[in-house]
Design a protein around this motif. Sequence first.
Motif, short mmCIF file in Angstrom:
data_model
loop_
_atom_site.label_atom_id
_atom_site.label_comp_id
_atom_site.label_asym_id
_atom_site.label_seq_id
_atom_site.Cartn_x
_atom_site.Cartn_y
_atom_site.Cartn_z
N ALA A 224 28.01 8.70 -4.59
CA ALA A 224 26.30 8.94 -5.02
C ALA A 224 25.82 7.95 -5.77
N LEU A 225 26.17 6.61 -5.46
CA LEU A 225 25.55 5.49 -5.82
C LEU A 225 24.17 5.27 -5.42
N PRO A 226 23.98 5.45 -4.14
CA PRO A 226 22.71 5.13 -3.50
C PRO A 226 21.62 6.15 -4.07
N GLY A 227 21.91 7.56 -4.55
CA GLY A 227 21.14 8.45 -5.20
C GLY A 227 20.77 8.07 -6.51
N PHE A 228 21.80 7.28 -7.35
CA PHE A 228 21.62 6.80 -8.68
C PHE A 228 20.58 5.62 -8.63
N LEU A 229 20.83 4.81 -7.66
CA LEU A 229 19.67 3.80 -7.64
C LEU A 229 18.41 4.30 -7.10
N VAL A 230 18.14 5.08 -6.37
CA VAL A 230 16.97 5.87 -6.17
C VAL A 230 16.43 6.40 -7.69
N GLY A 231 17.31 6.92 -8.33
CA GLY A 231 16.63 7.48 -9.61
C GLY A 231 16.50 6.31 -10.56
N LEU A 232 17.21 5.12 -10.45
CA LEU A 232 16.79 4.09 -11.43
C LEU A 232 15.57 3.34 -10.98
N ARG A 233 15.18 3.35 -10.03
CA ARG A 233 13.89 2.88 -9.45
C ARG A 233 12.70 3.91 -10.13
N ILE A 234 12.87 4.98 -9.82
CA ILE A 234 11.82 6.18 -10.33
C ILE A 234 11.78 5.72 -11.87
N ALA A 235 13.14 5.52 -12.44
CA ALA A 235 13.03 5.67 -13.89
C ALA A 235 12.60 4.53 -14.53
N LEU A 236 12.60 3.40 -14.10
CA LEU A 236 11.88 2.05 -14.25
C LEU A 236 10.25 2.20 -14.51
N SER A 285 10.86 -5.13 -11.66
CA SER A 285 11.71 -4.04 -11.78
C SER A 285 12.33 -3.68 -10.36
N LEU A 286 11.33 -3.49 -9.54
CA LEU A 286 11.78 -3.02 -8.28
C LEU A 286 12.57 -4.08 -7.64
N SER A 287 12.17 -5.51 -7.79
CA SER A 287 13.12 -6.60 -7.20
C SER A 287 14.62 -6.49 -7.89
N LEU A 288 14.80 -6.06 -8.96
CA LEU A 288 15.82 -5.92 -9.61
C LEU A 288 16.94 -4.98 -8.98
N VAL A 289 16.14 -3.68 -8.92
CA VAL A 289 16.94 -2.52 -7.99
C VAL A 289 17.30 -2.79 -6.83
N ARG A 290 16.55 -3.83 -6.05
CA ARG A 290 16.76 -4.02 -4.53
C ARG A 290 17.86 -5.19 -4.61
N TYR A 291 18.13 -6.05 -5.59
CA TYR A 291 19.04 -7.02 -5.67
C TYR A 291 20.49 -6.13 -5.98
N LEU A 292 20.37 -5.08 -6.95
CA LEU A 292 21.59 -4.16 -7.06
C LEU A 292 21.98 -3.40 -5.79
N GLU A 293 21.16 -3.10 -5.15
CA GLU A 293 21.24 -2.15 -3.74
C GLU A 293 21.93 -3.30 -2.91
N SER A 294 21.40 -4.49 -2.68
CA SER A 294 22.00 -5.37 -1.86
C SER A 294 23.44 -5.82 -2.12
N ARG A 295 23.60 -5.83 -3.61
CA ARG A 295 25.00 -6.14 -4.02
C ARG A 295 26.05 -5.04 -3.82
N LEU A 296 25.48 -3.90 -4.40
CA LEU A 296 26.53 -2.75 -4.43
C LEU A 296 26.49 -1.82 -3.20
N LEU A 297 25.89 -1.93 -2.23
CA LEU A 297 25.60 -1.18 -1.08
C LEU A 297 25.91 -1.87 0.20
N GLN A 298 26.50 -2.93 0.09
CA GLN A 298 26.96 -3.63 1.25
C GLN A 298 27.71 -2.98 2.19
N TRP A 299 28.31 -2.06 1.95
CA TRP A 299 29.34 -1.10 2.66
C TRP A 299 28.39 -0.09 3.62
N ARG A 300 27.12 0.07 3.12
CA ARG A 300 26.30 1.14 3.90
C ARG A 300 25.46 0.70 4.94
#
Length: 306
Positions: A224-236, A285-300
Amino acid sequence: MVSPSSGIVSSLPDFPNELLHRSERAPTYISSPSVPAELVDPTVIAQVRRPQSRLPRSVQRLLGPVLLLAGWQLLSTLEIFDQRTTPAPWTVIHTAWTLLASGELQTHLWASLQRVLAGLALGLGIGLTGAIASGLSRAGENIVDANMEILRAVPNFALLPVLIAWFGIGEDSKIILISLGVLVAIYINTYSAIRNVDASLIEAATTFGVKRRELITTVILPGALPGFLVGLRIALTSAWLALIFAETINAPLGLGRMMSDAREYFRIDIIFVLLASYAILGLLSLSLVRYLESRLLQWRRVFDGQ
């Protein structure tokens, strides 16, 4: 019985000799000693095949804003834009420099950042708790989901008079207004991501004897982590939008307060500076979320354009 001297038997070929001749004509294959095959990462192949650019990806993403500024400056130079209503980019830059030199912009910006961070923390906590409770159990869904859907249907800004009546015109009502937009975005996307985790993965883990707690921490929540990061982007984005309305509630400091004063005195250049400030904050804010995606979603593995 058929005698050996009959025509049927004599017409059959000599099978051993025929097979020998065929084996001599057939191509021979030399078997090589077994060598363990090396696993190749498909993402590495894709990176090798993709032409590498000299400019970093972060710099390439600035192409759109740069073209927008160039077009804006060109139209201002040709006097297509009225300077009284649409100042030129250099005028906006000069006004921004003046506000930075006086320290006024930094003071209001820091006050706004404090409100956004407080509202973001509150909204993240409530939204994640509700999403996990609803996503993992039907009892939690029965209690939480309907209330969240109601809160989603009601515009947050319509609750502004109610928040003022409940919490007054202090900082509490401002922070709660920001957190409402954050928690709805976090809840909707995280809850949907939990319920969309592949059921075959859960069945396979259960078959191998994985306990419920480990199933949640190693299968469901990472899925569910990818969906959470999408929500974080919208939340910011929602947090910065709610900030403008929140700071209209008797705020002594803040970007929204500066916007109200500039509108009252018809300082269009300051309004454009504040719009640029919101845009820069949104890009960061968008750059922060993209950085989190690159670090947390390396397996995808996902499609990254061509």
